[in-house]
Design an enzyme around this catalytic site. Structure first.
Site, PDB file in Angstrom:
ATOM      1  N   TYR A  44      11.818 -13.386   2.249  1.00 32.64           N
ATOM      2  CA  TYR A  44      12.399 -12.464   1.275  1.00 32.64           C
ATOM      3  C   TYR A  44      13.208 -13.248   0.263  1.00 32.64           C
ATOM      4  CZ  TYR A  44      11.481  -7.594   2.240  1.00 32.64           C
ATOM      5  OH  TYR A  44      10.883  -6.379   2.317  1.00 32.64           O
ATOM      6  N   GLU A  46      14.563 -11.512  -2.843  1.00 29.80           N
ATOM      7  CA  GLU A  46      14.946 -10.569  -3.907  1.00 29.80           C
ATOM      8  C   GLU A  46      15.967 -11.209  -4.831  1.00 29.80           C
ATOM      9  OE1 GLU A  46      15.542  -7.974  -0.761  1.00 29.80           O
ATOM     10  OE2 GLU A  46      14.581  -6.264  -1.741  1.00 29.80           O
ATOM     11  N   ASP A 194      -0.627  -6.202 -24.193  1.00 24.19           N
ATOM     12  CA  ASP A 194      -1.108  -6.349 -22.812  1.00 24.19           C
ATOM     13  C   ASP A 194      -2.417  -7.139 -22.882  1.00 24.19           C
ATOM     14  OD1 ASP A 194      -2.386  -6.082 -20.397  1.00 24.19           O
ATOM     15  OD2 ASP A 194      -2.163  -3.903 -20.255  1.00 24.19           O
ATOM     16  N   THR A 220      -2.222  -9.690 -16.411  1.00 23.86           N
ATOM     17  CA  THR A 220      -2.535  -9.931 -15.008  1.00 23.86           C
ATOM     18  C   THR A 220      -2.988 -11.388 -14.911  1.00 23.86           C
ATOM     19  OG1 THR A 220      -4.734  -9.050 -15.446  1.00 23.86           O
ATOM     20  CG2 THR A 220      -3.188  -7.588 -14.326  1.00 23.86           C
ATOM     21  N   LYS A 223      -7.842 -12.178 -13.859  1.00 25.58           N
ATOM     22  CA  LYS A 223      -9.060 -11.896 -14.642  1.00 25.58           C
ATOM     23  C   LYS A 223      -9.551 -13.213 -15.260  1.00 25.58           C
ATOM     24  CE  LYS A 223      -7.973  -7.030 -15.279  1.00 25.58           C
ATOM     25  NZ  LYS A 223      -6.558  -6.696 -15.179  1.00 25.58           N
ATOM     26  N   ARG A 229      -4.200 -12.235  -7.536  1.00 20.08           N
ATOM     27  CA  ARG A 229      -3.875 -10.898  -8.040  1.00 20.08           C
ATOM     28  C   ARG A 229      -2.366 -10.824  -8.254  1.00 20.08           C
ATOM     29  NH1 ARG A 229      -8.441  -8.506  -7.449  1.00 20.08           N
ATOM     30  NH2 ARG A 229      -7.767  -6.666  -8.560  1.00 20.08           N
TER      31      ARG A 229
HETATM   32  N1  DSN Z   1      -8.951  -2.306 -13.347  1.00 23.18           N
HETATM   33  C1  DSN Z   1      -8.874  -3.230 -14.449  1.00 23.18           C
HETATM   34  C2  DSN Z   1     -10.179  -3.379 -15.135  1.00 23.18           C
HETATM   35  O1  DSN Z   1     -11.177  -3.327 -14.464  1.00 23.18           O
HETATM   36  O2  DSN Z   1     -10.212  -3.558 -16.339  1.00 23.18           O
HETATM   37  C3  DSN Z   1      -7.787  -2.893 -15.389  1.00 23.18           C
HETATM   38  O3  DSN Z   1      -6.617  -2.683 -14.678  1.00 23.18           O
END
Ligand code: DSN
Length: 404
Positions: A44, A46, A194, A220, A223, A229
């Site tokens: 932990y 925090e 974003d 994120t 990707k 993730r």
């Molecule tokens: N679920 C993602 C996507 O497939 O684009 C976006 O959060």
């Protein structure tokens, strides 16, 4: 354990034997898996480096500072202007944390509609972004399928939002972040970019950067960045305190330290030259796949792509997105159904979204895109038996191993 070990093994086999065209997915390296599966998950911590609510965090402080520093370096950001928070559990909580830092409930958010290529957290009514705030959404021009900056400007001027969010999940063209920045400045709004889908392309300078024109940038990490993730928030220095407080203690609890360390490995990988080549290949593959699909007789939304993804309009084939998705899955090809701006009902999307980050990680190039377009044509246009094609797909993938 026995049952789960078996299921994990099965899933690894599925990944090996599947052509993954879902544009938001990728395959991480063994080093990233090492960090994710490490005992760093046990602690932990925090709070933030130097200001934790638990003892025993010296090493975690070092890790988090190191990763934050890498994040700024990877995107060429000066520490004087930008700060970074690497604790968000994923993209949706990152966006919500930013909104809650910049707006009070019922204040105004202007976002990109999901059916035009935006995201649930860009103000959709089923999401907290649409429930907590007063929302207006911009769409694309129905004729061109493109973002219409003049319309967005008019909407923003009338609506006077506190936050304007730019960014995409299913828009295959370049985003003009400069225009978004100008609109936000003109109406006195914060601009949140974003870049979850395109972060890898931005890092490699293959998509215009939002940083000069945004107050906050979220992404994120799993990707095009090809990491674990999770998510990251970049914010202008003056917003650091408010946004950090919004992430913790406002929204989240203890950070996932194993994920933060894995993000560090992701950035180390992303700063190597071959990562730039990887991003270039993603785009070349995407353009080639789009070209081949058009040649095969498919209609593509906006007639092609500038980035890592494309959307097939299935209406001329009299096919629903769900049916196409299922037929392809029967042949071990994954692409996901997606709404199109001109769909009659959002519950029966007639688009199919495809992208190239994952197949490019497997080492595929233009030649393989020709083959993949041919598989898709045989299944969705010629209506050949997908189960027969599955054998060919599995054979084809034997030349493109995964890193694990
Ligand atoms: N679920 C993602 C996507 O497939 O684009 C976006 O959060």
């Amino acid at each position: 354990m026995k049952k789960l070990k078996k299921l994990i093994k099965k899933e690894i086999e599925r990944q090996k034997e599947t052509i993954n065209l879902i544009p938001s997915e990728n395959y991480v390296s063994k080093d990233i898996l090492y960090a994710l599966g490490s005992p760093l998950t046990n602690k932990y911590s925090e709070g933030y480096p130097g200001k934790r609510y638990y003892p025993g965090n010296k090493i975690y402080d070092e890790i988090e500072e190191y990763v934050k520093n890498l994040a700024l370096r990877a995107f060429n950001l000066s520490e004087r202007e930008w700060s970074v928070n690497v604790q968000p559990y994923s993209g949706s909580p990152a966006n919500i944390a930013v909104y809650l830092a910049l707006m009070k409930p019922k204040e105004k958010l202007l976002g990109f509609s999901l059916t035009s290529g935006g995201h649930l957290t860009h103000g959709h009514y089923v999401n907290y972004s649409g429930k907590l705030f007063k929302v207006k959404q911009y769409s694309v021009n129905p004729k061109t399928g493109l973002l219409d900056y003049e319309e967005i400007y008019k909407l923003a001027k009338k609506f006077k939002p506190k936050v304007i969010v730019s960014g995409i999940t299913a828009y295959p063209r370049i985003i003009d972040f400069k225009k978004f920045g100008e609109i936000a400045t003109e109406v006195g709004a914060f601009h949140l970019a974003d870049i979850s889908h395109i972060a890898g392309l931005v890092l490699a300078k293959l998509h215009p950067s939002p940083f000069p024109y945004a107050d906050v940038v979220t992404t994120t990490t799993h990707k095009t960045l090809r990491g674990p993730r999770g998510a990251i928030i970049f914010m202008r220095k003056e917003l650091e305190e408010t946004i950090n407080k919004s992430v913790f203690p406002g929204l989240q609890g203890g950070p996932h330290n194993n994920v933060i360390a894995a993000m560090g490995i992701m950035f180390e990988e992303a700063m190597k030259k071959n990562f730039i080549n990887y991003q270039k290949q993603i785009i070349s593959n995407s353009k080639k796949l789009a070209e081949e699909l058009i040649k095969a007789g498919f209609n593509l939304w906006t007639n092609g792509t500038d980035n890592h993804l494309m959307v097939i309009d299935l209406k001329p084939l009299n096919l629903l997105g769900k049916t196409a998705e299922e037929l392809l899955e029967q042949a071990n090809i994954l692409a996901n159904r997606n709404s199109l701006p001109n769909d009659q009902s959002p519950f029966n999307p007639s688009g199919l979204r495809l992208g190239t980050p994952a197949v490019t990680t497997r080492g595929m190039k233009e030649r393989e895109m020709i083959k993949i377009a041919e598989f898709i044509k045989r299944i969705l246009i010629n209506r050949e038996n997908p189960f027969k094609i599955k054998k060919e797909v599995v054979d084809f993938l034997k030349n493109f191993p995964l890193p694990y």
